[in-house]
Design a protein around this motif. Sequence first.
Motif, PDB file in Angstrom:
ATOM      1  N   ALA A  54     -80.693   9.491  80.266  1.00 13.52           N
ATOM      2  CA  ALA A  54     -79.512  10.349  80.122  1.00 13.52           C
ATOM      3  C   ALA A  54     -79.033  10.419  78.671  1.00 13.52           C
ATOM      4  N   ARG A  55     -79.421   9.420  77.854  1.00 14.02           N
ATOM      5  CA  ARG A  55     -78.977   9.401  76.454  1.00 14.02           C
ATOM      6  C   ARG A  55     -79.933  10.122  75.502  1.00 14.02           C
ATOM      7  N   GLN A  56     -81.025  10.709  76.031  1.00 11.90           N
ATOM      8  CA  GLN A  56     -82.030  11.342  75.164  1.00 11.90           C
ATOM      9  C   GLN A  56     -81.540  12.669  74.595  1.00 11.90           C
ATOM     10  N   ASN A  57     -82.167  13.064  73.506  1.00 13.71           N
ATOM     11  CA  ASN A  57     -81.880  14.373  72.901  1.00 13.71           C
ATOM     12  C   ASN A  57     -82.838  15.396  73.507  1.00 13.71           C
ATOM     13  N   PHE A  58     -82.333  16.205  74.453  1.00 11.33           N
ATOM     14  CA  PHE A  58     -83.179  17.194  75.133  1.00 11.33           C
ATOM     15  C   PHE A  58     -83.150  18.551  74.439  1.00 11.33           C
ATOM     16  N   ASP A  59     -82.600  18.582  73.254  1.00 11.27           N
ATOM     17  CA  ASP A  59     -82.502  19.860  72.550  1.00 11.27           C
ATOM     18  C   ASP A  59     -83.349  19.890  71.288  1.00 11.27           C
ATOM     19  N   HIS A  60     -84.096  18.798  71.072  1.00 10.03           N
ATOM     20  CA  HIS A  60     -85.020  18.742  69.928  1.00 10.03           C
ATOM     21  C   HIS A  60     -86.390  19.238  70.399  1.00 10.03           C
ATOM     22  N   ILE A 107     -96.624  38.021  81.935  1.00 10.62           N
ATOM     23  CA  ILE A 107     -96.207  36.611  81.895  1.00 10.62           C
ATOM     24  C   ILE A 107     -94.833  36.601  81.224  1.00 10.62           C
ATOM     25  N   LEU A 108     -93.841  36.054  81.926  1.00 12.67           N
ATOM     26  CA  LEU A 108     -92.476  36.027  81.400  1.00 12.67           C
ATOM     27  C   LEU A 108     -92.095  34.567  81.151  1.00 12.67           C
ATOM     28  N   VAL A 109     -91.899  34.218  79.878  1.00 16.58           N
ATOM     29  CA  VAL A 109     -91.611  32.825  79.505  1.00 16.58           C
ATOM     30  C   VAL A 109     -90.186  32.744  78.979  1.00 16.58           C
ATOM     31  N   ASP A 110     -89.432  31.724  79.385  1.00 11.73           N
ATOM     32  CA  ASP A 110     -88.098  31.597  78.814  1.00 11.73           C
ATOM     33  C   ASP A 110     -87.812  30.170  78.390  1.00 11.73           C
ATOM     34  N   GLY A 111     -86.865  30.046  77.449  1.00  9.07           N
ATOM     35  CA  GLY A 111     -86.469  28.715  76.994  1.00  9.07           C
ATOM     36  C   GLY A 111     -85.715  28.789  75.685  1.00  9.07           C
ATOM     37  N   ILE A 112     -84.953  27.729  75.412  1.00  8.25           N
ATOM     38  CA  ILE A 112     -84.134  27.743  74.190  1.00  8.25           C
ATOM     39  C   ILE A 112     -85.011  27.700  72.940  1.00  8.25           C
ATOM     40  N   LEU A 113     -86.204  27.074  73.052  1.00  5.92           N
ATOM     41  CA  LEU A 113     -87.007  26.814  71.845  1.00  5.92           C
ATOM     42  C   LEU A 113     -88.367  27.520  71.851  1.00  5.92           C
ATOM     43  N   ILE A 114     -88.516  28.570  72.632  1.00  6.56           N
ATOM     44  CA  ILE A 114     -89.857  29.181  72.736  1.00  6.56           C
ATOM     45  C   ILE A 114     -90.295  29.941  71.481  1.00  6.56           C
ATOM     46  N   PHE A 115     -89.354  30.233  70.572  1.00  9.58           N
ATOM     47  CA  PHE A 115     -89.775  30.901  69.325  1.00  9.58           C
ATOM     48  C   PHE A 115     -89.946  29.903  68.184  1.00  9.58           C
ATOM     49  N   TYR A 116     -89.744  28.617  68.475  1.00  8.78           N
ATOM     50  CA  TYR A 116     -89.760  27.625  67.396  1.00  8.78           C
ATOM     51  C   TYR A 116     -91.173  27.377  66.863  1.00  8.78           C
ATOM     52  N   GLN A 159     -72.668  15.271  75.460  1.00 12.85           N
ATOM     53  CA  GLN A 159     -74.026  15.733  75.155  1.00 12.85           C
ATOM     54  C   GLN A 159     -73.968  16.984  74.259  1.00 12.85           C
ATOM     55  N   TYR A 160     -72.990  17.848  74.545  1.00 12.42           N
ATOM     56  CA  TYR A 160     -72.867  19.089  73.764  1.00 12.42           C
ATOM     57  C   TYR A 160     -72.565  18.774  72.297  1.00 12.42           C
ATOM     58  N   GLU A 161     -71.607  17.848  72.098  1.00 13.79           N
ATOM     59  CA  GLU A 161     -71.196  17.501  70.727  1.00 13.79           C
ATOM     60  C   GLU A 161     -72.297  16.785  69.960  1.00 13.79           C
ATOM     61  N   LYS A 162     -72.963  15.861  70.683  1.00 11.01           N
ATOM     62  CA  LYS A 162     -73.938  14.993  70.011  1.00 11.01           C
ATOM     63  C   LYS A 162     -75.275  15.688  69.769  1.00 11.01           C
ATOM     64  N   PHE A 163     -75.746  16.446  70.765  1.00  9.27           N
ATOM     65  CA  PHE A 163     -77.091  17.023  70.663  1.00  9.27           C
ATOM     66  C   PHE A 163     -77.138  18.554  70.739  1.00  9.27           C
ATOM     67  N   VAL A 164     -76.487  19.130  71.773  1.00  7.71           N
ATOM     68  CA  VAL A 164     -76.710  20.559  72.057  1.00  7.71           C
ATOM     69  C   VAL A 164     -76.278  21.435  70.872  1.00  7.71           C
ATOM     70  N   ARG A 165     -75.071  21.188  70.367  1.00  4.22           N
ATOM     71  CA  ARG A 165     -74.559  22.038  69.279  1.00  4.22           C
ATOM     72  C   ARG A 165     -75.368  21.858  67.989  1.00  4.22           C
ATOM     73  N   PRO A 166     -75.545  20.598  67.497  1.00  3.98           N
ATOM     74  CA  PRO A 166     -76.305  20.464  66.240  1.00  3.98           C
ATOM     75  C   PRO A 166     -77.746  20.966  66.339  1.00  3.98           C
ATOM     76  N   MET A 167     -78.409  20.729  67.477  1.00  5.15           N
ATOM     77  CA  MET A 167     -79.806  21.182  67.621  1.00  5.15           C
ATOM     78  C   MET A 167     -79.869  22.710  67.733  1.00  5.15           C
ATOM     79  N   HIS A 168     -78.841  23.284  68.356  1.00  2.00           N
ATOM     80  CA  HIS A 168     -78.793  24.748  68.457  1.00  2.00           C
ATOM     81  C   HIS A 168     -78.739  25.345  67.045  1.00  2.00           C
TER      82      HIS A 168
END
Length: 206
Positions: A54-60, A107-116, A159-168
């Motif tokens: 639960a403490r992992q960074n899932f936005d990297h 083929i339809l692919v989605d995700g926050i990081l698919i263009f990375y 989680q939003y403050e620590k990982f989601v926002r900065p990784m976004h």
Amino acid sequence: MDKPLIIGVAGGSGSGKTTVIQHIVQHIGEENLSLIAHDAYYRDLKHLSFEERARQNFDHPASLETELLIRHIKALSSGYSIDCPIYDFANHIRKDVALTITPKKIILVDGILIFYEKELRRLMDIKLFVDTDDDVRLLRRLRRDITERKRSIEGVLDQYEKFVRPMHLEFVEPTKRYADIIIPHGGENQVALEMVNALIFDKIRD
Ligand SMILES: Nc1ncnc2c1ncn2[C@@H]1O[C@H](COP(=O)(O)OP(=O)(O)O)[C@@H](O)[C@H]1O
Ligand SMILES: O=c1ccn([C@@H]2O[C@H](COP(=O)(O)O)[C@@H](O)[C@H]2O)c(=O)[nH]1
């Protein structure tokens, strides 16, 4: 079968990617679409305790097994079925069963990081980025994570403050420049959705 059309739908968490995809499915028809979520490819963290997971960074970008997603898209493009992982968001683990996805026209692919990652990006024929204000995304995520992903208010906000926002800001937002089409206001943007559906329909018509 001809090589399928590959469409990527990116955008921040809670931007409305799933909602945009639902519109495309309704208009283009499920029978024409192989749907794959990058989310399904989160690395399996079974070796860690629930508290550690639960403490992992899932936005990297490193939290996702993008190399497997790339292999799967290439397999589908070549006419082979794939066994797509199934991810359990409540427990942060990959399930022991997989979902068989068969090749279709699109083929339809989605995700926050698919263009990375360049290799993944370059497989896509059409790249859409769903662009929604940060405060709206946070509110939507708060509601969704509490009801669907079994989280507490404090957990979501931490989680939003620590990982989601900065990784976004570091990894997701900068990939907007790779999009062919930017869709403001996500799922509520009827004009953009009609244009996207017309474009897809035109490309697969034969
Ligand atoms: N236009 C909208 N108006 C209100 N709620 C929305 C709208 N678009 C999406 N939502 C809700 O916001 C949450 C996140 O949307 P979703 O499409 O799942 O985003 P994403 O896939 O980008 O994370 C979902 O619970 C969804 O029902
Ligand atoms: O175990 C996990 C894996 C991912 N997340 C969060 O999910 C979002 C991406 O999903 P969207 O549907 O695009 O919102 C990402 O921001 C991760 O933080 C998670 O909480 N737990």
